[in-house]
Design a protein around this motif. Structure first.
Motif, short mmCIF file in Angstrom:
data_model
loop_
_atom_site.label_atom_id
_atom_site.label_comp_id
_atom_site.label_asym_id
_atom_site.label_seq_id
_atom_site.Cartn_x
_atom_site.Cartn_y
_atom_site.Cartn_z
N TRP A 127 0.84 -1.19 0.00
CA TRP A 127 0.00 0.00 0.00
C TRP A 127 0.88 1.25 0.00
CZ3 TRP A 127 -5.23 -0.71 -0.41
CH2 TRP A 127 -5.72 -1.98 -0.13
N THR A 128 0.34 2.33 -0.54
CA THR A 128 1.13 3.57 -0.60
C THR A 128 0.57 4.60 0.38
OG1 THR A 128 -0.26 4.38 -2.39
CG2 THR A 128 1.77 3.26 -3.02
N LEU A 131 8.24 15.20 14.23
CA LEU A 131 7.41 13.99 14.22
C LEU A 131 7.28 13.42 12.81
CD1 LEU A 131 5.55 11.94 15.57
CD2 LEU A 131 3.66 13.55 15.29
N GLY A 132 6.97 14.29 11.86
CA GLY A 132 6.82 13.85 10.47
C GLY A 132 8.08 13.16 9.96
N ARG A 133 9.21 13.72 10.33
CA ARG A 133 10.48 13.13 9.90
C ARG A 133 10.66 11.75 10.52
NH1 ARG A 133 13.28 17.68 8.53
NH2 ARG A 133 12.62 18.57 10.51
N ALA A 134 10.34 11.64 11.81
CA ALA A 134 10.45 10.35 12.49
C ALA A 134 9.51 9.34 11.83
CB ALA A 134 10.13 10.49 13.98
N VAL A 135 8.32 9.77 11.53
CA VAL A 135 7.33 8.88 10.92
C VAL A 135 7.78 8.46 9.52
CG1 VAL A 135 4.98 8.78 9.98
CG2 VAL A 135 5.37 9.70 12.29
N ALA A 136 8.19 9.45 8.73
CA ALA A 136 8.55 9.17 7.34
C ALA A 136 9.77 8.26 7.24
CB ALA A 136 8.81 10.48 6.59
N SER A 137 10.60 8.27 8.26
CA SER A 137 11.81 7.46 8.17
C SER A 137 11.73 6.20 9.03
CB SER A 137 13.03 8.29 8.58
OG SER A 137 12.87 8.76 9.89
N PHE A 158 7.20 0.77 8.56
CA PHE A 158 6.14 0.87 7.55
C PHE A 158 6.49 0.06 6.30
CE2 PHE A 158 5.16 5.12 9.67
CZ PHE A 158 4.05 4.64 10.34
N GLU A 159 7.69 0.29 5.79
CA GLU A 159 8.12 -0.45 4.59
C GLU A 159 8.16 -1.96 4.86
OE1 GLU A 159 9.35 2.89 1.98
OE2 GLU A 159 10.08 0.87 1.54
N GLU A 163 6.41 -3.67 6.72
CA GLU A 163 5.07 -4.26 6.81
C GLU A 163 4.22 -4.00 5.56
OE1 GLU A 163 4.23 -6.31 9.12
OE2 GLU A 163 5.84 -6.00 10.57
N GLY A 164 4.86 -3.50 4.51
CA GLY A 164 4.13 -3.38 3.25
C GLY A 164 3.54 -2.02 2.95
N PHE A 165 3.95 -1.02 3.74
CA PHE A 165 3.44 0.33 3.50
C PHE A 165 4.56 1.22 2.97
CE2 PHE A 165 0.78 -1.70 6.64
CZ PHE A 165 -0.49 -1.43 6.17
N ASP A 166 4.42 1.66 1.73
CA ASP A 166 5.46 2.48 1.13
C ASP A 166 5.12 3.96 1.24
OD1 ASP A 166 7.07 0.33 0.17
OD2 ASP A 166 5.54 -0.05 -1.36
N ILE A 167 6.02 4.69 1.89
CA ILE A 167 5.87 6.15 1.92
C ILE A 167 6.38 6.64 0.56
CG2 ILE A 167 6.47 8.29 3.12
CD1 ILE A 167 5.14 6.34 5.03
N VAL A 168 5.47 7.16 -0.25
CA VAL A 168 5.85 7.53 -1.62
C VAL A 168 6.06 9.03 -1.81
CG1 VAL A 168 4.79 5.50 -2.67
CG2 VAL A 168 3.42 7.58 -2.37
#
Lengths: 211, 211
Positions: A83-84, A93-99, A103-104, A106-111
């Motif tokens: 999923w994207t 926080l956003g930086r911590a989340v994005a990195s 997520f990756e 477990e199948g979640f790609d931050i695009v």
DNA sequence: AAGTGTGAACAAGTTCACAGCC
DNA sequence: GGCTGTGAACTTGTTCACACTT
């Protein structure tokens, strides 16, 4: 399976899946609802009942084939594909989340990542160049984006959420302490650590008052 | 008040409190359960019933005095005092957590941060010098620490949790995807964004399958 | 013998509806 | 008249217990 499935059951499936995945890694091939229940501190009946909403996955007298049940759960939850997601708001926080590598894994790609600050736009996180929030509406049209992760500051939470929803996103993970309004068909989950702390203090207070 | 209070009720009180605080800021002085219900998307009966576990705070024919109800809730939840917390594990997430202003604003003081890496120990976050995890047991003896926030990597979650509990901490906020074991008397809350994503994909999948 | 799947019993949580009070 | 507080009714969710299968 024609039955209406309670939301609490859906919320437990990822927990079962996580445990099964760990058990797989340990090399076990079969496990009973009783053993699963001990690990998760829930009753075996709960697990069997939850699974029964979706089918009959166990072997009587034996238990569940770990691999098979894992596959079934991943199929039910839609985890047999990737999923994207986009992250909006690239502060600490956003930086911590994005990195966050989880997520990756477990199948979640931050695009894509978005922010409003010129200081942040153009910088790189985890191989992704942060874009202007102004790019978001068009990106939502042209790219396939399944999930919006909102890590902006509180006052922009609703605005950003609306942008995502207008762009067709139907799943929102809101890290903001604001409660945002979404149409019924949009999935929303809130992560607000302060609410957790505030319910824990209720119990802490009782402890303190006793002594 | 002699009654056993359901945990779900406790979990909702901080939400009510947050809304009331916002309403106070807007300058409103009185509000009905009906109006509160609209804001939070719950039934007025739910709110009245929840509050009735703790007392009779409303004025019949009128509603609730915002200031009074806010005070009552803060008293019930133990938010009429400040609480101390430590953050353990100063990676990207730990740093974001330790420097999140929302904790201080809501009465939670991060009083110390710990890590194992020499690269991180001695650095400053938010006015606090990161200490070695080896200092933790002694600090727990000498300082008053109410809450442990665990942001280490998964494999150390249980070890760190045990350290905290052995030091007398009875409230743990676990940001790790690991499920940690704690004695019944310890309050534990887990923050695992992946579980949220995985329950949302169940619904996303249904959407995709329809079309 | 062991452990699933499930209707039935039970428990918990929510909503109703109205008496009581402002 | 309007809105709270709350037993009672209802709904939802959990656990029991056992028939059934391997």
């Amino acid at each position: 399976m024609p039955l209406e499935i309670p939301e609490v059951v859906i919320d437990r499936l990822p927990i079962y899946r996580g445990l099964l995945s760990r058990i797989m890694d340990q090399g076990r091939t079969v496990i009973s609802s009783h053993e699963l229940g001990i690990e998760l501190d829930v009753t075996p009946a709960q697990i069997r009942k939850d699974l029964s909403y979706f089918g009959r996955f166990g072997k009587q007298g034996k238990g569940y084939i770990v691999q098979d049940l894992l596959d079934e759960l991943e199929n039910i939850l839609g985890l047999d594909r990737r999923w994207t997601a986009v992250v909006i708001g690239i502060g600490r926080l956003g930086r911590a989340v994005a990195s966050y590598p989880g997520f990756e894994e477990e199948g979640f790609d931050i695009v894509a990542c978005y922010d409003t600050s010129p200081d942040v736009i153009g910088t790189e996180i985890n191989g992704i160049i942060v874009q202007s929030i102004d790019d978001l509406p068009n990106d939502l049209k042209t790219k396939s984006i399944n999930i919006g992760i909102v890590t902006v500051s509180s006052e922009y939470a609703q605005k950003v959420t609306d942008l995502l929803i207008n762009g067709g996103v139907t799943a929102i993970l809101n890290y903001t302490p604001s409660r945002v309004q979404v149409p019924r068909e949009v999935e929303l989950r809130n992560i607000n650590p302060v609410l957790f702390l505030q319910s824990m203090t209720y119990h802490l207070k009782k402890l303190f008052d006793e002594n």
